[in-house]
Design an enzyme around this catalytic site. Structure first.
Site, PDB file in Angstrom:
ATOM      1  N   HIS A   9      43.296  46.573  43.544  1.00  0.00           N
ATOM      2  CA  HIS A   9      44.732  46.344  43.695  1.00  0.00           C
ATOM      3  C   HIS A   9      45.412  47.435  44.506  1.00  0.00           C
ATOM      4  O   HIS A   9      46.200  47.156  45.400  1.00  0.00           O
ATOM      5  CB  HIS A   9      45.393  46.205  42.321  1.00  0.00           C
ATOM      6  CG  HIS A   9      46.815  45.761  42.408  1.00  0.00           C
ATOM      7  ND1 HIS A   9      47.837  46.618  42.778  1.00  0.00           N
ATOM      8  CD2 HIS A   9      47.388  44.550  42.231  1.00  0.00           C
ATOM      9  CE1 HIS A   9      48.973  45.935  42.801  1.00  0.00           C
ATOM     10  NE2 HIS A   9      48.731  44.687  42.469  1.00  0.00           N
ATOM     11  N   LEU A  70      39.985  43.208  36.662  1.00  0.00           N
ATOM     12  CA  LEU A  70      39.520  42.872  35.320  1.00  0.00           C
ATOM     13  C   LEU A  70      39.363  41.384  35.152  1.00  0.00           C
ATOM     14  O   LEU A  70      38.560  40.920  34.365  1.00  0.00           O
ATOM     15  CB  LEU A  70      40.494  43.426  34.279  1.00  0.00           C
ATOM     16  CG  LEU A  70      40.376  44.937  34.150  1.00  0.00           C
ATOM     17  CD1 LEU A  70      41.530  45.484  33.357  1.00  0.00           C
ATOM     18  CD2 LEU A  70      39.048  45.292  33.514  1.00  0.00           C
ATOM     19  N   ALA A  71      40.149  40.619  35.887  1.00  0.00           N
ATOM     20  CA  ALA A  71      40.112  39.173  35.707  1.00  0.00           C
ATOM     21  C   ALA A  71      40.609  38.521  36.990  1.00  0.00           C
ATOM     22  O   ALA A  71      41.248  39.151  37.831  1.00  0.00           O
ATOM     23  CB  ALA A  71      40.989  38.778  34.531  1.00  0.00           C
ATOM     24  N   GLY A  73      43.114  36.905  38.387  1.00  0.00           N
ATOM     25  CA  GLY A  73      44.521  36.535  38.220  1.00  0.00           C
ATOM     26  C   GLY A  73      45.084  36.003  39.522  1.00  0.00           C
ATOM     27  O   GLY A  73      44.348  35.619  40.434  1.00  0.00           O
ATOM     28  N   HIS A  75      46.415  37.449  42.004  1.00  0.00           N
ATOM     29  CA  HIS A  75      46.050  38.153  43.233  1.00  0.00           C
ATOM     30  C   HIS A  75      44.753  37.587  43.808  1.00  0.00           C
ATOM     31  O   HIS A  75      44.653  37.288  44.988  1.00  0.00           O
ATOM     32  CB  HIS A  75      45.875  39.650  42.977  1.00  0.00           C
ATOM     33  CG  HIS A  75      47.151  40.338  42.612  1.00  0.00           C
ATOM     34  ND1 HIS A  75      48.306  40.171  43.337  1.00  0.00           N
ATOM     35  CD2 HIS A  75      47.460  41.180  41.608  1.00  0.00           C
ATOM     36  CE1 HIS A  75      49.263  40.898  42.788  1.00  0.00           C
ATOM     37  NE2 HIS A  75      48.782  41.515  41.737  1.00  0.00           N
TER      38      HIS A  75
END
Lengths: 120, 120
Positions: A9, A70-71, A73, A75
């Protein structure tokens, strides 16, 4: 040449990137000949588009993007496909592969669980 | 009672929480008697403040907060201390401990590196 792009990110705090750099070092320790780069969605450089342009310019034929998220999402699901579509148009001879987010890996989840309990 | 609160960012997409639920399941598989909960900074519930209120109400004497973040960025460094300070004032008998972000753990970084190379 196959390039691995560790895509995260990004954050305003420069220290945020340190675990990513440690991840790259850890990959290189296991595969010293690998081409492993970092790229970011925002706040840090290079961006994913810039990293893809760079590997194409340097002659890579394949770029593997590993989301260090982490997952999966918004993004990863929404922003990344648009970036990749534009990059594929700029570099039609570069094969671009998007992998699953690292946090979805059962081995990573189990390492995190051990870490949670190690000091609990 | 010691409560472990797995604290993550949260996202609009409900699927985002699935790896967190798998992490909680993995912790419980190794420590079935542990009290392990999820809490989120935004978009998902409960919030960290709500989770701390709940464990205090249920008689926990200690709450261990494990940031499920890749790195200690602004959220963990700036937002969390304020949430904890307010919770300590509401629940003076609850010991609240903030752990390092899971992504800073060398074991987690190495598991991620293995995963990067496993399919490279």
């Amino acid at each position: 040449m196959n390039s691995i792009i560790l895509f995260a990110h990004g954050a305003r705090d420069p220290e945020w990137a340190r675990p990513l750099q440690r991840l790259r070092d850890s990959v290189l320790a296991q595969a010293p000949a690998a081409d492993v780069r970092l790229a970011f969605l925002e706040f840090m450089s290079p961006t994913l588009a810039e990293a893809l342009d760079a590997v194409a310019l340097e002659g890579a034929t394949r770029a593997e993007i590993v989301p260090v998220f982490l997952a999966q999402g918004g993004h990863v699901k929404r922003d990344v496909p648009l970036i990749l579509q534009a990059a594929r148009e700029r570099h039609p001879s570069l094969e671009i592969v998007l992998r699953d987010a690292l946090g979805e890996s059962q081995a990573v989840i189990e390492a995190m669980a051990i870490c949670v309990l190690a000091r609990a």
